[in-house]
Enzyme design. Structure first.
Site, mmCIF file in Angstrom:
data_model
loop_
_atom_site.group_PDB
_atom_site.id
_atom_site.type_symbol
_atom_site.label_atom_id
_atom_site.label_comp_id
_atom_site.label_asym_id
_atom_site.label_seq_id
_atom_site.Cartn_x
_atom_site.Cartn_y
_atom_site.Cartn_z
ATOM 1 C CB SER A 74 124.798 35.084 41.325
ATOM 2 O OG SER A 74 124.890 33.732 41.730
HETATM 3 C C1 LIG Z 1 119.826 31.609 40.327
HETATM 4 S S1 LIG Z 1 121.535 31.432 40.309
HETATM 5 C C2 LIG Z 1 121.785 29.719 40.638
HETATM 6 C C3 LIG Z 1 121.431 29.293 42.034
HETATM 7 C C4 LIG Z 1 122.243 28.114 42.521
HETATM 8 N N1 LIG Z 1 121.888 26.884 41.877
HETATM 9 C C5 LIG Z 1 122.213 27.984 44.018
HETATM 10 O O1 LIG Z 1 121.857 26.928 44.535
HETATM 11 O O2 LIG Z 1 122.583 28.949 44.686
HETATM 12 C C6 LIG Z 1 121.928 31.486 38.583
HETATM 13 C C7 LIG Z 1 123.404 31.307 38.302
HETATM 14 O O3 LIG Z 1 123.568 30.990 36.923
HETATM 15 C C8 LIG Z 1 124.824 31.501 36.532
HETATM 16 N N2 LIG Z 1 124.886 31.555 35.076
HETATM 17 C C9 LIG Z 1 124.310 32.440 34.235
HETATM 18 N N3 LIG Z 1 124.624 32.151 32.962
HETATM 19 C C10 LIG Z 1 125.413 31.051 32.999
HETATM 20 C C11 LIG Z 1 126.056 30.271 32.001
HETATM 21 N N4 LIG Z 1 125.956 30.569 30.700
HETATM 22 N N5 LIG Z 1 126.780 29.213 32.402
HETATM 23 C C12 LIG Z 1 126.904 28.888 33.730
HETATM 24 N N6 LIG Z 1 126.323 29.610 34.709
HETATM 25 C C13 LIG Z 1 125.583 30.665 34.353
HETATM 26 C C14 LIG Z 1 124.873 32.861 37.206
HETATM 27 O O4 LIG Z 1 126.215 33.325 37.291
HETATM 28 C C15 LIG Z 1 124.241 32.543 38.554
HETATM 29 O O5 LIG Z 1 125.217 32.258 39.521
#
Ligand SMILES: C[S@@+](CC[C@H](N)C(=O)[O-])C[C@H]1O[C@@H](n2cnc3c(N)ncnc32)[C@H](O)[C@@H]1O
Length: 411
Positions: free
Chosen positions: A74
């Site tokens: 994340s």
């Molecule tokens: C790059 S980060 C997102 C950045 C966020 N939008 C921000 O502004 O900080 C990607 C996120 O997607 C989440 N993620 C991964 N797979 C997921 C899923 N199947 N459903 C929901 N969230 C998911 C991860 O836990 C992670 O927190």
């Protein structure tokens, strides 16, 4: 550790935020007044409280969580990607928005600014501790009206549907039917979609049960997790070499055969295609359209310095492979009449089938070069059809997913 959850009395956070947005504007990373205003308003440092202010307002992603192997799971995404995707999404005041991948909550706060007091933002994350962090950040920055849900974004969040806009901020392999079902008529989905290892941020709109792209931008994203996620496989060649082959769609590869191939002499094929060095718009899609299986060849600095492989980008290159051979994209300097750096593109291959593979990649580069010369690249588009749909007569790439068929079409 000192944390940054409050505005700085000396205004440094405001000055750094303005400098960050000015920099984005200077290269076209922000073009709309709405996204610009939102990014000047939301205090990014509050969402990454453990990062120094300069890092919070720098261009790069800020990793906030890692798994037990140290892999980042994340982050607050890099601001250029954030702004680009928000512009693709085109949120209007009053919109109901679903974000998949709450992460730090920063993007959800920007969405709340764009949707305004009449709108509503729901954001979903699969990590319980990540959800708690996003709630903390949103509350500290004054956006507690954003609803943060713990769950798998592949299921969307039907309770608050329909949504005018859905944005996915983790790399998706699939476009599940739930997103279609939860989108309002005339709605839009923006998703970093992975097609045979190539990820692009695609803005999609529905026409019946078919998604059609309205814009496609370059991006990189950490992949979605969860029961429906399909992971890319990384194989190091050999262990500790600093060279990896990464393949998509669950295909296994014989890493021992590739490691053996790497000990032999390379085959080089230069394409004769000379272009300005970057951006190589949509080239990866032409390589994916090659007949062989496609892969990415990833490289650590130590492997490049040792002369093992020299792919075109700092991270590596697109490539292709057979059971015992692989090829990847390379470049060499070409003469230039201007200050613009020019390169010739080609392929480097290893293994018994290397010469043929290198020739195949060079052919694909030439085919891309011709499309580029004919100004056809801007016409590239994608369609996502339900599983079981008929073939697309004009598809350059057909990627069959578990519950959809993705077509990449040019022309
Ligand atoms: C790059 S980060 C997102 C950045 C966020 N939008 C921000 O502004 O900080 C990607 C996120 O997607 C989440 N993620 C991964 N797979 C997921 C899923 N199947 N459903 C929901 N969230 C998911 C991860 O836990 C992670 O927190």
């Amino acid at each position: 550790m000192e944390t940054n959850t409050a505005p700085k009395e000396d205004g440094t956070d405001r000055a750094l935020r303005d400098a960050m947005v000015d920099e984005l504007r200077s290269w076209g990373g922000v073009t709309t007044v709405q996204v610009e205003a939102a990014m000047r308003t939301v205090p990014r440092h509050v969402f990454v409280p453990d990062a120094p202010l300069e890092q919070a307002y720098g261009p790069d992603s800020v990793v906030t969580h890692r798994d037990e192997n140290g892999t980042a799971i994340s982050s607050a995404s890099g601001v250029g990607v954030v702004s680009g995707m928000l512009e693709q999404l085109d949120v209007q005041p009053g919109h109901r928005v679903l974000e998949i991948g709450a992460g730090t909550g920063y993007n959800a706060a920007l969405l709340a600014e764009l949707a305004g007091p009449e709108g509503h933002v729901t954001t979903v994350d699969i990590g319980a501790d990540i959800v708690a962090g996003a709630r903390r950040g949103l509350a500290a920055a004054g956006y507690d009206r954003v609803q943060v849900i713990h769950g798998d974004g592949a299921a969307g969040h039907p309770e608050n549907a329909p949504y005018d806009r859905i944005i996915v901020t983790a790399g998706a392999w699939e476009v599940p039917p739930t997103w279609r079902e939860q989108l309002a008529p005339d709605g839009r989905l923006v998703v970093p979609l992975r097609i045979r290892g190539v990820t692009r941020s695609v803005a999609l709109e529905l026409s019946g049960d078919v998604w059609r792209s309205v814009s496609i931008d370059e991006c990189g994203f950490m992949p979605m997790h969860g029961p429906e996620a399909v992971a890319e496989l990384n194989q190091e060649l050999p262990v500790n070499s600093g060279v990896w082959i990464r393949v998509d769609d669950g295909h296994p590869v014989d890493a021992d055969a590739f490691a053996a191939a790497l000990t032999g002499a390379p085959s080089l094929a230069w394409s004769g295609v000379v272009v300005p060095w970057q951006p190589l718009v949509h080239l990866d899609f032409w390589l994916v359209g090659a007949t062989a299986q496609t892969c990415r060849v990833l490289v650590a600095d130590r492997a490049r310095e040792a002369g093992l492989v020299d792919p075109i980008y700092p991270w590596g290159s697109m490539g292709c492979y057979t059971s015992d051979s692989f090829a990847y994209l390379v470049r060499r300097p070409a003469p230039s009449d201007t200050a613009q750096e020019m390169v010739e593109l080609g392929a480097c291959a290893y293994g018994p089938d290397g010469e043929r593979l290198a020739g195949e990649v060079a052919d694909r580069v030439r085919s891309w070069g011709m499309a580029r010369a004919r100004d056809e690249l801007a016409a590239l588009r994608m369609e996502v059809h339900p599983e079981g749909s008929a073939d697309h007569p004009a598809a350059m790439i057909t990627a069959d997913k578990a519950r959809s068929r993705v077509f990449v079409i040019c022309g």
